[in-house]
Design a protein around this motif. Structure first.
Motif, PDB file in Angstrom:
ATOM      1  N   LEU A 148       0.823  -1.214   0.000  1.00  0.00           N
ATOM      2  CA  LEU A 148       0.000   0.000   0.000  1.00  0.00           C
ATOM      3  C   LEU A 148       0.852   1.257   0.000  1.00  0.00           C
ATOM      4  CD1 LEU A 148      -3.023  -0.808   2.364  1.00  0.00           C
ATOM      5  CD2 LEU A 148      -2.925  -0.807  -0.136  1.00  0.00           C
ATOM      6  N   GLU A 149       1.960   1.243   0.717  1.00  0.00           N
ATOM      7  CA  GLU A 149       2.852   2.406   0.723  1.00  0.00           C
ATOM      8  C   GLU A 149       3.416   2.663  -0.667  1.00  0.00           C
ATOM      9  OE1 GLU A 149       4.377   2.050   5.391  1.00  0.00           O
ATOM     10  OE2 GLU A 149       5.638   1.322   3.745  1.00  0.00           O
ATOM     11  N   LYS A 150       3.758   1.629  -1.394  1.00  0.00           N
ATOM     12  CA  LYS A 150       4.273   1.793  -2.755  1.00  0.00           C
ATOM     13  C   LYS A 150       3.224   2.400  -3.674  1.00  0.00           C
ATOM     14  CE  LYS A 150       5.926  -2.525  -2.842  1.00  0.00           C
ATOM     15  NZ  LYS A 150       6.592  -3.769  -3.341  1.00  0.00           N
ATOM     16  N   LYS A 151       1.967   2.025  -3.481  1.00  0.00           N
ATOM     17  CA  LYS A 151       0.894   2.602  -4.299  1.00  0.00           C
ATOM     18  C   LYS A 151       0.715   4.082  -3.976  1.00  0.00           C
ATOM     19  CE  LYS A 151      -1.697  -1.698  -5.101  1.00  0.00           C
ATOM     20  NZ  LYS A 151      -0.656  -2.629  -4.616  1.00  0.00           N
ATOM     21  N   LYS A 204      -7.224   1.603  -2.882  1.00  0.00           N
ATOM     22  CA  LYS A 204      -8.487   1.600  -2.140  1.00  0.00           C
ATOM     23  C   LYS A 204      -8.984   0.179  -1.871  1.00  0.00           C
ATOM     24  CE  LYS A 204     -10.152   4.818  -4.966  1.00  0.00           C
ATOM     25  NZ  LYS A 204     -11.051   5.813  -5.620  1.00  0.00           N
ATOM     26  N   ILE A 205      -8.748  -0.730  -2.800  1.00  0.00           N
ATOM     27  CA  ILE A 205      -9.142  -2.126  -2.583  1.00  0.00           C
ATOM     28  C   ILE A 205      -8.389  -2.702  -1.387  1.00  0.00           C
ATOM     29  CG2 ILE A 205      -9.009  -4.462  -3.524  1.00  0.00           C
ATOM     30  CD1 ILE A 205      -9.542  -3.305  -6.268  1.00  0.00           C
ATOM     31  N   GLY A 206      -7.057  -2.484  -1.372  1.00  0.00           N
ATOM     32  CA  GLY A 206      -6.250  -2.982  -0.260  1.00  0.00           C
ATOM     33  C   GLY A 206      -6.578  -2.290   1.049  1.00  0.00           C
ATOM     34  N   PHE A 207      -6.856  -0.998   0.980  1.00  0.00           N
ATOM     35  CA  PHE A 207      -7.165  -0.214   2.183  1.00  0.00           C
ATOM     36  C   PHE A 207      -8.418  -0.740   2.872  1.00  0.00           C
ATOM     37  CE2 PHE A 207      -9.206   3.446   4.249  1.00  0.00           C
ATOM     38  CZ  PHE A 207      -8.175   3.912   5.047  1.00  0.00           C
ATOM     39  N   GLU A 208      -9.426  -1.116   2.083  1.00  0.00           N
ATOM     40  CA  GLU A 208     -10.691  -1.580   2.654  1.00  0.00           C
ATOM     41  C   GLU A 208     -10.555  -2.927   3.356  1.00  0.00           C
ATOM     42  OE1 GLU A 208     -13.460   0.048   3.128  1.00  0.00           O
ATOM     43  OE2 GLU A 208     -12.356   1.768   2.308  1.00  0.00           O
ATOM     44  N   GLN A 209      -9.473  -3.626   3.103  1.00  0.00           N
ATOM     45  CA  GLN A 209      -9.248  -4.919   3.734  1.00  0.00           C
ATOM     46  C   GLN A 209      -8.529  -4.795   5.082  1.00  0.00           C
ATOM     47  OE1 GLN A 209      -7.126  -7.116   0.729  1.00  0.00           O
ATOM     48  NE2 GLN A 209      -8.889  -7.244  -0.640  1.00  0.00           N
ATOM     49  N   LEU A 210      -8.150  -3.581   5.459  1.00  0.00           N
ATOM     50  CA  LEU A 210      -7.423  -3.354   6.702  1.00  0.00           C
ATOM     51  C   LEU A 210      -8.376  -3.237   7.883  1.00  0.00           C
ATOM     52  CD1 LEU A 210      -4.871  -0.613   5.523  1.00  0.00           C
ATOM     53  CD2 LEU A 210      -4.513  -3.091   5.605  1.00  0.00           C
ATOM     54  N   THR A 211      -7.841  -3.446   9.064  1.00  0.00           N
ATOM     55  CA  THR A 211      -8.591  -3.163  10.288  1.00  0.00           C
ATOM     56  C   THR A 211      -8.650  -1.650  10.484  1.00  0.00           C
ATOM     57  OG1 THR A 211      -6.620  -3.168  11.701  1.00  0.00           O
ATOM     58  CG2 THR A 211      -7.716  -5.299  11.310  1.00  0.00           C
ATOM     59  N   ASP A 212      -9.503  -1.208  11.388  1.00  0.00           N
ATOM     60  CA  ASP A 212      -9.629   0.233  11.632  1.00  0.00           C
ATOM     61  C   ASP A 212      -8.299   0.842  12.073  1.00  0.00           C
ATOM     62  OD1 ASP A 212     -12.259   0.153  10.939  1.00  0.00           O
ATOM     63  OD2 ASP A 212     -13.032   0.148  13.000  1.00  0.00           O
ATOM     64  N   SER A 213      -7.586   0.157  12.941  1.00  0.00           N
ATOM     65  CA  SER A 213      -6.304   0.698  13.419  1.00  0.00           C
ATOM     66  C   SER A 213      -5.269   0.733  12.302  1.00  0.00           C
ATOM     67  CB  SER A 213      -5.783  -0.136  14.593  1.00  0.00           C
ATOM     68  OG  SER A 213      -5.553  -1.483  14.204  1.00  0.00           O
ATOM     69  N   GLU A 214      -5.304  -0.277  11.437  1.00  0.00           N
ATOM     70  CA  GLU A 214      -4.383  -0.295  10.305  1.00  0.00           C
ATOM     71  C   GLU A 214      -4.712   0.822   9.316  1.00  0.00           C
ATOM     72  OE1 GLU A 214      -3.293  -5.077  10.069  1.00  0.00           O
ATOM     73  OE2 GLU A 214      -5.096  -4.311   9.083  1.00  0.00           O
ATOM     74  N   LYS A 215      -5.994   1.097   9.143  1.00  0.00           N
ATOM     75  CA  LYS A 215      -6.400   2.193   8.258  1.00  0.00           C
ATOM     76  C   LYS A 215      -5.886   3.527   8.776  1.00  0.00           C
ATOM     77  CE  LYS A 215     -10.641   0.128   6.383  1.00  0.00           C
ATOM     78  NZ  LYS A 215     -12.121   0.189   6.364  1.00  0.00           N
ATOM     79  N   LEU A 265      -6.655   8.379  -3.953  1.00  0.00           N
ATOM     80  CA  LEU A 265      -6.458   7.362  -2.922  1.00  0.00           C
ATOM     81  C   LEU A 265      -7.704   7.177  -2.054  1.00  0.00           C
ATOM     82  CD1 LEU A 265      -2.887   8.502  -1.823  1.00  0.00           C
ATOM     83  CD2 LEU A 265      -3.422   6.401  -3.082  1.00  0.00           C
ATOM     84  N   GLY A 266      -8.729   7.955  -2.319  1.00  0.00           N
ATOM     85  CA  GLY A 266      -9.948   7.864  -1.522  1.00  0.00           C
ATOM     86  C   GLY A 266      -9.847   8.586  -0.194  1.00  0.00           C
ATOM     87  N   LEU A 267      -8.880   9.520  -0.080  1.00  0.00           N
ATOM     88  CA  LEU A 267      -8.662  10.246   1.169  1.00  0.00           C
ATOM     89  C   LEU A 267      -9.094  11.700   1.031  1.00  0.00           C
ATOM     90  CD1 LEU A 267      -5.145   8.800   2.091  1.00  0.00           C
ATOM     91  CD2 LEU A 267      -7.395   8.007   2.855  1.00  0.00           C
ATOM     92  N   SER A 268      -9.321  12.357   2.134  1.00  0.00           N
ATOM     93  CA  SER A 268      -9.814  13.731   2.135  1.00  0.00           C
ATOM     94  C   SER A 268      -8.727  14.712   1.712  1.00  0.00           C
ATOM     95  CB  SER A 268     -10.317  14.111   3.533  1.00  0.00           C
ATOM     96  OG  SER A 268     -11.366  13.258   3.932  1.00  0.00           O
ATOM     97  N   PRO A 269      -9.097  15.755   0.972  1.00  0.00           N
ATOM     98  CA  PRO A 269      -8.124  16.784   0.594  1.00  0.00           C
ATOM     99  C   PRO A 269      -7.483  17.428   1.812  1.00  0.00           C
ATOM    100  CG  PRO A 269     -10.153  17.008  -0.669  1.00  0.00           C
ATOM    101  CD  PRO A 269     -10.433  16.009   0.414  1.00  0.00           C
ATOM    102  N   LEU A 270      -6.257  17.877   1.649  1.00  0.00           N
ATOM    103  CA  LEU A 270      -5.509  18.481   2.744  1.00  0.00           C
ATOM    104  C   LEU A 270      -5.525  20.005   2.672  1.00  0.00           C
ATOM    105  CD1 LEU A 270      -3.544  18.145   5.157  1.00  0.00           C
ATOM    106  CD2 LEU A 270      -1.679  18.039   3.490  1.00  0.00           C
ATOM    107  N   PHE A 271      -5.477  20.545   1.466  1.00  0.00           N
ATOM    108  CA  PHE A 271      -5.330  21.988   1.273  1.00  0.00           C
ATOM    109  C   PHE A 271      -6.661  22.626   0.879  1.00  0.00           C
ATOM    110  CE2 PHE A 271      -1.173  20.090   0.162  1.00  0.00           C
ATOM    111  CZ  PHE A 271      -0.373  20.728   1.106  1.00  0.00           C
TER     112      PHE A 271
END
Length: 318
Positions: A148-151, A204-215, A265-271
């Motif tokens: 996931l980090e590489k992606k 996003k596919i890999g992210f959804e397979q994580l636990t809440d703490s891993e996310k 990445l399915g994450l919220s904008p920062l700026f």
């Protein structure tokens, strides 16, 4: 006795429809830099002030190096974590086009620059601390990161870090200068948009397979990486653009595209920056419509081996 066999890829049995859709999109968009009439921009080039010529050379030198990194190291790193043969096929296509992107800048250099100038451009790319720093940050993740980090690193490269360089040709395009050079860049941007969205989808596919703490852990790591890359990118931008007075506009463009990368990445904008904050001359250049077409060689932003519709932002909203 166990029998090991080689498995042929079967495009009639698709595990992930996005692999098929993306492969078809990328093959429909196929193009080659050698068919773009960059030589028509020689007159514009000779009229540019020397500081602007040096700027164009450096941003393209930087883009060449980053495309080379992606084609030589990045895609190989992603391929190791592919889940399907079809995903590998898509990554193979991306790898080839990243090589073609790198070659396209050399085509521009050979048209507009002398041999000595070209040597200076590549020497600068090897020696610039900020350029080398961002390449090193990304490559270390490719070599040692989790799948996931590489992606994340790949999406940040494709959807964010390239854009400090893309600003310049888009700006000139809006002022009706270096139009054919800009058409090459628009084709590259169209490719990178698809690459970033596809790899973001796989994240996003890999992210959804994580636990809440891993996310939460990967999200924290991702935003920390973006901060680190942004700090360096600001310094890179200042070193390139201060001399021509475009720095603050480019920083807005950077923040806008950093948000786009996070969205891939399915994450919220920062700026807080949005498209409305970007120089309208540049934001209009992000459209992939044809601005120039050579009907004798069927070259232009409409040049493809088959009919291709313009890319829309919603095309890759997975």
């Amino acid at each position: 006795m166990e029998w090991n066999y080689y498995d042929a890829i079967n495009w009639n049995n698709i595990e992930d429809i996005m692999d098929k859709m993306t492969y078809e999109k990328l093959t429909e968009q196929f193009w080659l830099s050698t068919r773009m009439p960059v030589s028509k921009d020689k007159s514009d080039w000779t009229k540019l002030p020397d500081p602007e010529k040096r700027l164009v050379e450096k941003v393209f030198g930087g883009l060449t190096m980053l495309d080379t990194l992606q084609s030589e190291n990045g895609i190989d790193a992603l391929r190791k974590d592919a889940k399907t043969q079809h995903e590998i096929a898509v990554l193979n296509n991306i790898q080839f086009m990243e090589s073609e992107h790198a070659r396209s800048y050399s085509s521009i250099f050979s048209t507009l620059n002398t041999k000595k100038e070209i040597e200076d451009i590549f020497r600068w790319a090897r020696e610039d601390d900020f350029l080398q720093t961002k390449a090193r940050i990304i490559d270390e993740i490719y070599q040692n990161g989790t799948p996931l980090e590489k992606k994340v690193a790949s999406v940040f490269l494709e959807s964010f870090l390239f854009y400090s360089g893309f600003y310049t040709p888009l700006y000139y395009l809006g002022r009706a200068k270096l139009i054919n050079v800009a058409e090459v860049i628009k084709l590259i941007i169209r490719d990178e948009s698809a690459h970033g969205a596809y790899i973001g989808y796989k994240f996003k596919i890999g992210f959804e397979q994580l636990t809440d703490s891993e996310k939460e852990a990967i999200k924290s790591w991702t935003y920390s990486l973006l901060y680190k890359l942004y700090e360096n990118e600001v310094k890179y931008t200042e070193s390139l653009y201060d001399q021509v007075g475009w720095t603050e506009d480019v920083k807005v463009f950077l923040r806008y595209n950093a948000n786009k990368a996070l969205m891939n990445l399915g994450l919220s904008p920062l700026f807080p920056d949005t498209a409305d904050d970007v120089n309208p001359i540049v934001i209009n250049g992000l459209s992939t419509g044809t601005t120039n077409h050579d009907f004798f060689s069927t070259v232009g932003n409409g040049y493809l081996l088959s009919v291709v519709e313009d890319m829309k932002e919603t095309d890759y909203d997975y």
